[in-house]
Design an enzyme around this catalytic site. Structure first.
Site, PDB file in Angstrom:
ATOM      1  N   ASP A  33     -14.610  31.788  -4.435  1.00 12.24           N
ATOM      2  CA  ASP A  33     -13.395  31.342  -3.746  1.00 12.24           C
ATOM      3  C   ASP A  33     -13.307  31.920  -2.334  1.00 12.24           C
ATOM      4  O   ASP A  33     -13.810  33.017  -2.080  1.00 12.24           O
ATOM      5  CB  ASP A  33     -12.167  31.751  -4.578  1.00 12.24           C
ATOM      6  CG  ASP A  33     -10.919  30.990  -4.162  1.00 12.24           C
ATOM      7  OD1 ASP A  33     -11.050  29.896  -3.557  1.00 12.24           O
ATOM      8  OD2 ASP A  33      -9.808  31.484  -4.432  1.00 12.24           O
ATOM      9  N   GLY A  34     -12.658  31.170  -1.448  1.00  9.52           N
ATOM     10  CA  GLY A  34     -12.391  31.669  -0.095  1.00  9.52           C
ATOM     11  C   GLY A  34     -13.184  30.979   1.004  1.00  9.52           C
ATOM     12  O   GLY A  34     -13.149  31.415   2.151  1.00  9.52           O
ATOM     13  N   LEU A  83     -33.644  33.540 -15.521  1.00  9.22           N
ATOM     14  CA  LEU A  83     -32.192  33.348 -15.390  1.00  9.22           C
ATOM     15  C   LEU A  83     -31.735  31.961 -15.858  1.00  9.22           C
ATOM     16  O   LEU A  83     -32.362  30.955 -15.537  1.00  9.22           O
ATOM     17  CB  LEU A  83     -31.819  33.529 -13.912  1.00  9.22           C
ATOM     18  CG  LEU A  83     -30.358  33.303 -13.553  1.00  9.22           C
ATOM     19  CD1 LEU A  83     -29.491  34.444 -14.047  1.00  9.22           C
ATOM     20  CD2 LEU A  83     -30.201  33.138 -12.040  1.00  9.22           C
ATOM     21  N   GLU A  93      -9.130  20.523 -11.357  1.00 11.76           N
ATOM     22  CA  GLU A  93      -7.955  20.436 -10.471  1.00 11.76           C
ATOM     23  C   GLU A  93      -8.365  20.193  -9.011  1.00 11.76           C
ATOM     24  O   GLU A  93      -7.541  19.799  -8.189  1.00 11.76           O
ATOM     25  CB  GLU A  93      -7.135  21.728 -10.561  1.00 11.76           C
ATOM     26  CG  GLU A  93      -6.347  21.880 -11.862  1.00 11.76           C
ATOM     27  CD  GLU A  93      -7.239  22.180 -13.076  1.00 11.76           C
ATOM     28  OE1 GLU A  93      -8.264  22.873 -12.905  1.00 11.76           O
ATOM     29  OE2 GLU A  93      -6.929  21.703 -14.180  1.00 11.76           O
ATOM     30  N   HIS A  96     -17.657  25.741   3.267  1.00 12.65           N
ATOM     31  CA  HIS A  96     -18.374  25.279   2.070  1.00 12.65           C
ATOM     32  C   HIS A  96     -19.883  25.325   2.296  1.00 12.65           C
ATOM     33  O   HIS A  96     -20.652  25.668   1.405  1.00 12.65           O
ATOM     34  CB  HIS A  96     -17.941  23.856   1.701  1.00 12.65           C
ATOM     35  CG  HIS A  96     -16.493  23.773   1.279  1.00 12.65           C
ATOM     36  ND1 HIS A  96     -15.914  24.682   0.432  1.00 12.65           N
ATOM     37  CD2 HIS A  96     -15.513  22.877   1.579  1.00 12.65           C
ATOM     38  CE1 HIS A  96     -14.642  24.359   0.230  1.00 12.65           C
ATOM     39  NE2 HIS A  96     -14.376  23.276   0.925  1.00 12.65           N
ATOM     40  N   ARG A 138      -6.543  35.470 -10.395  1.00 15.90           N
ATOM     41  CA  ARG A 138      -6.215  34.535 -11.478  1.00 15.90           C
ATOM     42  C   ARG A 138      -7.485  33.829 -11.928  1.00 15.90           C
ATOM     43  O   ARG A 138      -8.503  33.866 -11.234  1.00 15.90           O
ATOM     44  CB  ARG A 138      -5.163  33.520 -11.012  1.00 15.90           C
ATOM     45  CG  ARG A 138      -5.554  32.760  -9.746  1.00 15.90           C
ATOM     46  CD  ARG A 138      -4.514  31.708  -9.368  1.00 15.90           C
ATOM     47  NE  ARG A 138      -4.776  31.129  -8.069  1.00 15.90           N
ATOM     48  CZ  ARG A 138      -4.072  31.382  -6.960  1.00 15.90           C
ATOM     49  NH1 ARG A 138      -3.057  32.226  -6.979  1.00 15.90           N
ATOM     50  NH2 ARG A 138      -4.393  30.810  -5.808  1.00 15.90           N
ATOM     51  N   LEU A 139      -7.368  33.156 -13.079  1.00 14.96           N
ATOM     52  CA  LEU A 139      -8.547  32.494 -13.654  1.00 14.96           C
ATOM     53  C   LEU A 139      -8.700  31.047 -13.201  1.00 14.96           C
ATOM     54  O   LEU A 139      -9.794  30.480 -13.302  1.00 14.96           O
ATOM     55  CB  LEU A 139      -8.488  32.538 -15.183  1.00 14.96           C
ATOM     56  CG  LEU A 139      -8.996  33.838 -15.834  1.00 14.96           C
ATOM     57  CD1 LEU A 139      -8.816  33.774 -17.337  1.00 14.96           C
ATOM     58  CD2 LEU A 139     -10.478  34.054 -15.508  1.00 14.96           C
ATOM     59  N   SER A 140      -7.621  30.424 -12.750  1.00 18.16           N
ATOM     60  CA  SER A 140      -7.690  29.027 -12.296  1.00 18.16           C
ATOM     61  C   SER A 140      -8.439  28.131 -13.295  1.00 18.16           C
ATOM     62  O   SER A 140      -9.305  27.349 -12.907  1.00 18.16           O
ATOM     63  CB  SER A 140      -8.342  28.936 -10.901  1.00 18.16           C
ATOM     64  OG  SER A 140      -7.603  29.702  -9.968  1.00 18.16           O
ATOM     65  N   GLU A 185     -14.803  41.718 -18.550  1.00 17.80           N
ATOM     66  CA  GLU A 185     -14.302  42.633 -17.520  1.00 17.80           C
ATOM     67  C   GLU A 185     -14.178  41.866 -16.199  1.00 17.80           C
ATOM     68  O   GLU A 185     -15.088  41.133 -15.820  1.00 17.80           O
ATOM     69  CB  GLU A 185     -15.280  43.806 -17.325  1.00 17.80           C
ATOM     70  CG  GLU A 185     -15.459  44.668 -18.552  1.00 17.80           C
ATOM     71  CD  GLU A 185     -14.200  45.451 -18.925  1.00 17.80           C
ATOM     72  OE1 GLU A 185     -13.394  45.754 -18.012  1.00 17.80           O
ATOM     73  OE2 GLU A 185     -14.016  45.739 -20.121  1.00 17.80           O
TER      74      GLU A 185
HETATM   75  C1  IPE Z   1     -11.123  27.886  -8.185  1.00 21.10           C
HETATM   76  O1  IPE Z   1     -10.728  28.001  -6.859  1.00 21.10           O
HETATM   77  C2  IPE Z   1     -12.125  26.778  -8.343  1.00 21.10           C
HETATM   78  C3  IPE Z   1     -13.442  27.009  -7.763  1.00 21.10           C
HETATM   79  C4  IPE Z   1     -13.833  28.105  -7.165  1.00 21.10           C
HETATM   80  C5  IPE Z   1     -14.389  25.925  -7.927  1.00 21.10           C
HETATM   81  P1  IPE Z   1      -9.434  27.255  -6.296  1.00 21.10           P
HETATM   82  O2  IPE Z   1      -9.360  27.597  -4.857  1.00 21.10           O
HETATM   83  O3  IPE Z   1      -9.467  25.824  -6.655  1.00 21.10           O
HETATM   84  O4  IPE Z   1      -8.266  27.965  -7.123  1.00 21.10           O
HETATM   85  P2  IPE Z   1      -6.700  28.061  -6.829  1.00 21.10           P
HETATM   86  O5  IPE Z   1      -6.215  26.678  -6.508  1.00 21.10           O
HETATM   87  O6  IPE Z   1      -6.518  28.999  -5.673  1.00 21.10           O
HETATM   88  O7  IPE Z   1      -6.118  28.636  -8.091  1.00 21.10           O
HETATM   89  C1  IPE Z   2     -13.893  27.738  -2.974  1.00 18.64           C
HETATM   90  O1  IPE Z   2     -13.296  27.881  -1.737  1.00 18.64           O
HETATM   91  C2  IPE Z   2     -14.626  26.422  -3.130  1.00 18.64           C
HETATM   92  C3  IPE Z   2     -13.977  25.488  -4.053  1.00 18.64           C
HETATM   93  C4  IPE Z   2     -12.839  25.670  -4.669  1.00 18.64           C
HETATM   94  C5  IPE Z   2     -14.683  24.251  -4.326  1.00 18.64           C
HETATM   95  P1  IPE Z   2     -11.930  27.180  -1.379  1.00 18.64           P
HETATM   96  O2  IPE Z   2     -12.204  25.824  -0.858  1.00 18.64           O
HETATM   97  O3  IPE Z   2     -10.970  27.240  -2.508  1.00 18.64           O
HETATM   98  O4  IPE Z   2     -11.428  28.105  -0.194  1.00 18.64           O
HETATM   99  P2  IPE Z   2      -9.960  28.692   0.043  1.00 18.64           P
HETATM  100  O5  IPE Z   2      -9.545  29.355  -1.250  1.00 18.64           O
HETATM  101  O6  IPE Z   2      -9.087  27.541   0.387  1.00 18.64           O
HETATM  102  O7  IPE Z   2     -10.122  29.663   1.152  1.00 18.64           O
HETATM  103 MG    MG Z   3      -9.557  28.547  -3.143  1.00 21.38          MG
END
Ligand code: IPE
Ligand code: IPE
Ligand code: MG
Length: 244
Positions: free
Chosen positions: A19-20, A130, A66, A36, A193-195, A206
């Protein structure tokens, strides 16, 4: 599926919520797509590092059920990136003895994408290093729902009785059936969070939450997360030397 306490050696199964990407790009005044794209580089680094560390299973959250709610252009870009990653990297992954598996709901996906997944899985099926598990169009609740529906069908057909459904049978009907449960889950990007990721499988996992954005993830950060995991006292509801 079995829970595994792994003291000493590498964790058997590491799951990552990558994420991020968007925030990494925004910080640089770049479009989300740039984040990305760099995220794929981080993914490549991480697969190599996990393989070198002797981790058995690496499960990466690449697209959630989602995530379809994002703007169409971003969804298209993410799908294209995944397609390109598999096409470009499958030969090298195969050479490195990596087995590719895809989890998530394949119903309703473009046939070309499904075919790509099937071909990558078939080519690498016998590989023994792996296991790289890509969670695509994946949602934990949807996965559990599909398993429950499959089991309900067997009951309706008289093949099994309701009493023949212990937790292990439910686990084996999930997309991850046959894999060990994650020992360690890492989420980058600062959210805690687990999303909707691996809801059933993470009962005793863990968690390590990192502030770093995914495009900055690398072998060092993976090693640090594994070291933090090693310092944890996994009790599985019982007592260990530290608590007895
Ligand atoms: C979780 O990240 C999904 C992936 C990393 C593929 P999101 O960015 O979609 O999660 P939320 O919306 O912050 O919970
Ligand atoms: C994770 O990064 C990639 C996916 C969820 C596919 P994000 O696209 O959620 O990036 P942020 O959380 O908006 O920074
Ligand atoms: Mg995100």
């Amino acid at each position: 599926m079995t829970a595994s306490a792994s003291s000493g050696g590498p964790p058997r199964h590491v799951a990552i919520i990558m994420d991020g990407n968007g925030r990494w790009a925004a910080m640089r005044g770049q479009p989300r797509s740039a984040g990305h794209r760099q995220g794929v580089e981080a993914l490549r680094r991480t697969v190599r590092a996990a393989s070198d560390m002797g981790i058995g299973v690496l499960t990466l959250y690449s697209f959630s059920t989602e995530n379809w709610s994002r703007p169409a252009g971003e969804v298209r870009f993410l799908l294209e990136l995944l397609r390109r990653f598999i096409r470009t990297d499958v030969a090298e992954l195969h050479q490195s003895n990596v087995r590719i598996m895809v989890i998530g709901d394949r119903d309703g996906l473009e046939p070309a994408l499904r075919k790509l997944f099937e071909e990558a899985e078939a080519l690498t099926r016998e590989n023994t290093a792996l296991k790289l598990v890509i969670a695509f169009n994946y949602g934990g609740r949807q996965e559990i729902t599909r398993a429950v529906q499959a089991l309900a069908k067997k009951v309706a057909e008289g093949k099994i009785a309701p009493a023949d459904i212990p937790p292990a049978v439910i686990g084996n009907h999930l997309d991850t059936g046959g894999l060990p449960e994650p020992d360690l889950l890492i989420r980058t990007g600062g959210e805690q969070r687990l999303s909707n990721y691996l809801l059933w499988q993470c009962a005793y996992t863990e968690f390590v939450f990192l502030p770093d954005y995914w495009p900055d993830f690398d072998a060092d950060r993976l090693r640090h997360a594994v070291e933090a995991f090693r310092r944890r006292d996994r009790r599985f509801g019982g007592l260990t030397a530290q608590t007895a």
